[in-house]
Design a protein around this motif. Structure first.
Motif, mmCIF file in Angstrom:
data_model
loop_
_atom_site.group_PDB
_atom_site.id
_atom_site.type_symbol
_atom_site.label_atom_id
_atom_site.label_comp_id
_atom_site.label_asym_id
_atom_site.label_seq_id
_atom_site.Cartn_x
_atom_site.Cartn_y
_atom_site.Cartn_z
ATOM 1 N N ILE A 1 0.842 -1.201 0.000
ATOM 2 C CA ILE A 1 0.000 0.000 0.000
ATOM 3 C C ILE A 1 0.873 1.245 0.000
ATOM 4 O O ILE A 1 1.751 1.406 0.855
ATOM 5 N N ASP A 2 0.632 2.114 -0.950
ATOM 6 C CA ASP A 2 1.240 3.441 -0.953
ATOM 7 C C ASP A 2 0.276 4.348 -0.191
ATOM 8 O O ASP A 2 -0.781 4.723 -0.704
ATOM 9 N N PHE A 3 0.626 4.691 1.031
ATOM 10 C CA PHE A 3 -0.301 5.426 1.892
ATOM 11 C C PHE A 3 -0.494 6.871 1.457
ATOM 12 O O PHE A 3 -1.389 7.554 1.963
ATOM 13 N N ASN A 4 0.299 7.336 0.518
ATOM 14 C CA ASN A 4 0.018 8.645 -0.092
ATOM 15 C C ASN A 4 -1.314 8.610 -0.835
ATOM 16 O O ASN A 4 -1.964 9.644 -1.016
ATOM 17 N N ASN A 5 -1.712 7.412 -1.274
ATOM 18 C CA ASN A 5 -2.973 7.254 -2.004
ATOM 19 C C ASN A 5 -4.171 7.032 -1.085
ATOM 20 O O ASN A 5 -5.291 6.832 -1.564
ATOM 21 N N LEU A 6 -3.925 7.053 0.229
ATOM 22 C CA LEU A 6 -5.017 6.966 1.203
ATOM 23 C C LEU A 6 -5.100 8.234 2.046
ATOM 24 O O LEU A 6 -5.754 8.248 3.089
ATOM 25 N N LYS A 7 -4.443 9.289 1.563
ATOM 26 C CA LYS A 7 -4.568 10.566 2.265
ATOM 27 C C LYS A 7 -5.958 11.144 2.054
ATOM 28 O O LYS A 7 -6.676 10.758 1.126
ATOM 29 N N ARG A 8 -6.309 12.061 2.902
ATOM 30 C CA ARG A 8 -7.663 12.622 2.880
ATOM 31 C C ARG A 8 -7.998 13.221 1.518
ATOM 32 O O ARG A 8 -7.198 13.926 0.916
ATOM 33 N N ILE A 9 -9.201 12.905 1.038
ATOM 34 C CA ILE A 9 -9.706 13.497 -0.197
ATOM 35 C C ILE A 9 -10.908 14.361 0.142
ATOM 36 O O ILE A 9 -11.698 14.027 1.032
ATOM 37 N N GLU A 10 -11.019 15.496 -0.541
ATOM 38 C CA GLU A 10 -12.163 16.378 -0.321
ATOM 39 C C GLU A 10 -13.222 16.051 -1.355
ATOM 40 O O GLU A 10 -12.989 16.149 -2.559
ATOM 41 N N ILE A 11 -14.382 15.658 -0.871
ATOM 42 C CA ILE A 11 -15.457 15.211 -1.750
ATOM 43 C C ILE A 11 -16.373 16.373 -2.092
ATOM 44 O O ILE A 11 -16.838 17.097 -1.219
ATOM 45 N N ASN A 12 -16.636 16.542 -3.395
ATOM 46 C CA ASN A 12 -17.691 17.465 -3.793
ATOM 47 C C ASN A 12 -18.861 16.642 -4.309
ATOM 48 O O ASN A 12 -18.893 15.424 -4.173
ATOM 49 N N GLN A 13 -19.830 17.274 -4.937
ATOM 50 C CA GLN A 13 -21.055 16.576 -5.326
ATOM 51 C C GLN A 13 -20.796 15.486 -6.352
ATOM 52 O O GLN A 13 -21.538 14.522 -6.466
ATOM 53 N N ASN A 14 -19.711 15.602 -7.106
ATOM 54 C CA ASN A 14 -19.405 14.609 -8.128
ATOM 55 C C ASN A 14 -18.390 13.582 -7.657
ATOM 56 O O ASN A 14 -17.875 12.809 -8.435
ATOM 57 N N ASN A 15 -18.085 13.618 -6.312
ATOM 58 C CA ASN A 15 -17.156 12.666 -5.732
ATOM 59 C C ASN A 15 -15.772 12.750 -6.380
ATOM 60 O O ASN A 15 -15.074 11.772 -6.539
ATOM 61 N N SER A 16 -15.397 13.962 -6.786
ATOM 62 C CA SER A 16 -14.070 14.155 -7.352
ATOM 63 C C SER A 16 -13.327 15.173 -6.507
ATOM 64 O O SER A 16 -13.909 15.873 -5.698
ATOM 65 N N LYS A 17 -12.044 15.260 -6.707
ATOM 66 C CA LYS A 17 -11.253 16.185 -5.906
ATOM 67 C C LYS A 17 -11.591 17.636 -6.247
ATOM 68 O O LYS A 17 -11.781 17.982 -7.398
ATOM 69 N N LYS A 18 -11.630 18.479 -5.220
ATOM 70 C CA LYS A 18 -12.000 19.874 -5.421
ATOM 71 C C LYS A 18 -10.899 20.678 -6.091
ATOM 72 O O LYS A 18 -11.123 21.811 -6.475
ATOM 73 N N ASN A 19 -9.724 20.101 -6.210
ATOM 74 C CA ASN A 19 -8.614 20.885 -6.758
ATOM 75 C C ASN A 19 -8.650 20.956 -8.282
ATOM 76 O O ASN A 19 -7.713 21.432 -8.897
ATOM 77 N N GLY A 20 -9.722 20.452 -8.899
ATOM 78 C CA GLY A 20 -9.879 20.588 -10.335
ATOM 79 C C GLY A 20 -9.451 19.383 -11.133
ATOM 80 O O GLY A 20 -9.606 19.348 -12.344
#
Length: 398
Positions: free
Chosen positions: A152-171
């Motif tokens: 497991i690469d734990f960088n890929n389990l860091k917190r994600i910010e969910i918007n209405q489309n379940n995608s990252k808010k950073n664009g």
């Protein structure tokens, strides 16, 4: 009324994996089939070994890896290659498969699983080594933590910010998979949920949910909490997903590693314990689904009543309008917490046609792990094919 339920035009696909020791290899086979058929998931949830499987899958997918191969490699590396298994023959009333499972589960209990659990009796440096009456665990999880760090690469389990489309808010266009795993607070008797939409998930969080006390696996201490296996409270964390993501409609894929149906009546106490174990840990979400259907019907009924009252053809005074406005706020508050509809539930369940044995979940022999992976893939292929042919899979809850 702000009809938020009509805005739920997206459906989240959810994979739920149970706890069950070495039976988690069956879940690996199921996932191989789902991956092969191009079925993707927005949320993955698991208890115990299911938490480990979902963590590997989520981190791998968020890192753009071929997760089916990664998960299978994890299980094969965990298994023990016991070459003398080919020399096991059936005994009266005991098949070769059952005898093999009995011997290898006993082997696992005594020697542990080198890449997962080390027995206390192989830890002579422990201060209480010669005081076994003071031991509060039999197996240490340190090897499992090391193994998970490899997969497991734990960088890929860091917190994600969910918007209405379940995608990252950073664009970013890439959708990040959401992971929800469960554990149990030993002192409070309450569920502790780890959710990468709310926190970074680390290796301690994962192994906390795989600390099954009845097999003597050591608990995890995390920020003042003493955590045991999540399956002690729920082995099928479906409601935990709905609580964590209450606004978007859901389709659930549930993998049930403990057989629901057994026609054979137990003939001895070992078989009694075996059947009782299956019932304790099998999927029990039917009642939850029934309750959710009632909530959904009630909300639909309230909406219909409101539409009638709020119609242009219905004359109401200002005082009544103000009361209705208060009801509107209350309705929206309820839909915020319980607004998602349950679109479908698809179950893929393990049977015990070939091997029926109390401690089969402790058999980590390579022979058995490969057999479970193949069984899971075959069963999932059958369910998916039937679903494609009829568009109404027999396990679906309507």
């Amino acid at each position: 009324m702000d009809d938020r339920r009509n805005k739920l035009n997206k459906t989240e696909s959810v994979l739920v994996l149970q706890g069950g020791g070495s039976l988690g290899a069956y879940e690996c086979g199921v996932y191989k089939s789902l991956y092969k058929h191009g079925i993707e998931f927005d949320i993955l949830a698991g208890s115990s070994i299911g938490a480990i499987n979902t963590s590997i899958i989520t981190a791998g997918q968020n890192g753009n890896k071929d997760v089916s191969l990664l998960l299978e490699d994890f299980w094969l590396s965990l298994s023990e290659n016991m070459e003398y298994s080919d020399f096991i023959f059936p005994l009266p009333n005991i098949s070769a498969d059952k005898l093999r499972s009995i011997l290898f589960s006993m082997y696992s209990y005594y020697y542990g699983i080198p890449k997962a659990f080390i027995p206390k009796w192989f830890m002579p440096s422990s201060p209480d080594y010669f005081l076994p009456f003071k031991w509060n665990f039999l197996y240490d999880k340190t090897p499992l933590k090391k193994t998970l760090m490899e997969y497991i690469d734990f960088n890929n389990l860091k917190r994600i910010e969910i918007n209405q489309n379940n995608s990252k808010k950073n664009g970013e266009n890439k959708k990040q998979k959401r992971l929800i795993i469960t554990s149990t607070d030993m002192q409070r008797g309450e569920a502790v949920i780890f959710d990468n939409a709310k926190m970074d998930i680390d290796v301690d969080n994962i192994v906390a949910g795989a600390s099954y006390p009845f097999y003597g696996i050591r608990w995890t201490e995390d920020e003042g909490q003493y955590l045991w296996d999540g399956s002690l409270l729920t082995n099928t964390p479906m409601l935990e997903v709905l609580k964590a993501s209450p606004k978007i409609n859901k389709i659930f894929y549930i993998v049930d590693v403990f057989p629901r149906i057994q026609k054979k009546i137990p003939e001895n106490m070992i078989e009694v314990w075996h059947r009782a174990r299956d019932i304790i840990f099998m999927d029990k979400t039917d009642k939850n689904i029934e309750m959710l259907r009632v909530v959904e019907s009630s909300l639909n009924l309230v909406k219909k009543m409101y539409d009638i009252i709020n119609s242009k053809d219905t004359k109401i005074d200002q005082k009544t309008k103000e009361k209705l406005k208060e009801l509107d706020e209350e309705y929206n508050s309820i839909t915020e917490k319980h607004g998602a509809s349950l679109t479908d539930v698809i179950r893929i369940g393990r049977k015990e046609d070939k091997l029926h044995y109390l401690l089969e979940d402790a058999d980590f022999s390579k022979y058995r792990i490969k057999e479970l992976i193949a069984e899971g893939e075959k069963n999932a292929d059958q369910v998916i094919s039937k679903n494609k042919e009829t568009n109404k899979e027999s396990y679906n809850i309507k």
